[in-house]
Scaffold this active site. Structure first.
Site, PDB file in Angstrom:
ATOM      1  N   CYS A   1      37.796  37.030  31.762  1.00 50.98           N
ATOM      2  CA  CYS A   1      36.798  37.442  32.734  1.00 50.98           C
ATOM      3  C   CYS A   1      36.861  39.008  32.593  1.00 50.98           C
ATOM      4  O   CYS A   1      35.890  39.879  32.793  1.00 50.98           O
ATOM      5  CB  CYS A   1      37.085  37.050  34.020  1.00 50.98           C
ATOM      6  SG  CYS A   1      36.740  35.518  34.369  1.00 50.98           S
TER       7      CYS A   1
ATOM      8  N   HIS B   1      31.554  29.494  35.616  1.00 51.71           N
ATOM      9  CA  HIS B   1      31.215  30.119  34.413  1.00 51.71           C
ATOM     10  C   HIS B   1      31.834  29.392  33.197  1.00 51.71           C
ATOM     11  O   HIS B   1      33.066  28.667  33.314  1.00 51.71           O
ATOM     12  CB  HIS B   1      31.773  31.629  34.316  1.00 51.71           C
ATOM     13  CG  HIS B   1      31.177  32.710  35.093  1.00 51.71           C
ATOM     14  ND1 HIS B   1      31.690  33.636  35.814  1.00 51.71           N
ATOM     15  CD2 HIS B   1      29.592  32.923  35.216  1.00 51.71           C
ATOM     16  CE1 HIS B   1      30.791  34.516  36.147  1.00 51.71           C
ATOM     17  NE2 HIS B   1      29.394  34.121  36.071  1.00 51.71           N
TER      18      HIS B   1
ATOM     19  N   ASP C   1      33.695  43.610  41.918  1.00 50.76           N
ATOM     20  CA  ASP C   1      33.694  42.604  40.832  1.00 50.76           C
ATOM     21  C   ASP C   1      33.515  43.272  39.439  1.00 50.76           C
ATOM     22  O   ASP C   1      33.506  42.507  38.339  1.00 50.76           O
ATOM     23  CB  ASP C   1      32.811  41.057  40.815  1.00 50.76           C
ATOM     24  CG  ASP C   1      33.417  40.119  41.718  1.00 50.76           C
ATOM     25  OD1 ASP C   1      34.656  40.148  41.794  1.00 50.76           O
ATOM     26  OD2 ASP C   1      32.658  39.457  42.336  1.00 50.76           O
TER      27      ASP C   1
END
Ligand code: ARG
Length: 283
Positions: A276, A182, A82
């Protein structure tokens, strides 16, 4: 006779938005995979096309360059699938860096990797965090104020650290829908007075906070939130957003922004989108 100042209003009468050059940090998805599940989007039995992911990421990088922004690169670390989601790596405002501290063990080592990058790059004010905070995933800068999401990842108590380090007031927003774990999956700051958001991801108090903070609020529809349309990056004029969020793109255009669609479908398998993959470095 009243004359409209050309630098204030666009030809169509809409307020003209103004872009400013930005500096971003990105991490190539060399080790990107969905090998564990820490949010409802992740299904390790649904494979990621690694080549396609790299090509999509590279399109995003090139898009930023074409828009006149700078892109810095951090080396990906094996075993951290990630790490491509650079937004989670830190929060940078006024040249000061608040490191990230991840909730899940699977991502913990990313915190150190990003802190090291900042130290090596010569940043002087680099703070190791006490509380869990997942960087710009949950901490969004809105010009003289910081919005901090909590409820799934970042601890509400991270607020004090943020206020203290950056010397800015923090508005806390509780996230209530696990799909929007998030803050940057449910809210996009477009400029100091404008934001787009998904109302159902917040509680009443959060919606009231946003209404008092932003003069203009764009409400994203279910179908645009569900393709992570709000995971977008604004430079004040261009808004880089998931290509699948067509309705939101039209809403943005109607408000005088220029939508710049990018396809990051491989990353949505991990619950991520263009924002992101991008950490803004604010000097
Ligand atoms: N799989 C990652 C996680 O669940 C995705 C992170 C997305 N990043 C973001 N800024 N929303 O932690």
């Amino acid at each position: 006779m009243t004359v409209t100042a050309p630098d204030v209003l666009g030809q169509d009468g809409l307020a003209r938005r103004k872009a400013s050059a930005r500096s971003y940090l990105m991490c190539p998805p060399k080790h990107f995979a969905v090998s564990y599940a820490i949010n409802p989007w992740m299904h390790p039995d649904r494979p990621v096309d690694a080549e396609r992911a790299m090509a999509q990421w590279d399109e995003l990088r090139k898009t930023f360059l074409l828009l006149g922004h700078q892109v810095h690169i951090i080396d990906p670390v094996p075993g951290l699938p990630d790490m491509v989601f650079a937004a989670n790596g830190a929060t940078v405002i006024g040249g000061k860096v608040l490191g990230a501290r991840f909730l899940y063990a699977e991502r913990a080592a990313e915190g150190t990797a990003y802190l090291d990058w900042f130290r090596q790059d010569g940043y002087q004010a680099v703070r190791v965090p006490k509380f869990v905070n997942e960087g710009e995933g949950d901490i969004l800068y809105a010009d003289r104020v910081v919005l901090a999401g909590h409820g799934f990842r970042t601890q509400a108590s991270a607020r004090e650290e943020i206020e203290e380090l950056f010397g800015l007031p923090v508005l806390s927003l509780r996230l209530v829908d696990p799909r929007y774990y998030h803050l940057d999956t449910a809210l996009c700051v477009l400029d100091s007075s404008t934001a787009a958001y998904y109302p159902a991801a917040f509680d009443d108090a959060g919606r009231a906070t946003l209404a008092s903070q932003f003069a203009e609020l764009i409400e994203a529809k279910d179908e645009d939130a569900e393709v992570l349309g709000l995971n977008a990056i604004s430079d004040g004029h261009h808004v880089v957003l998931p290509a699948q969020a067509r309705g939101l793109a039209a809403q943005l255009a109607a408000k005088g922004f220029e939508p710049v669609p990018v396809d990051l479908s491989e990353f949505s398998k991990a619950g991520g989108g263009p924002k992101c993959c991008t950490l803004e470095l604010r000097s």
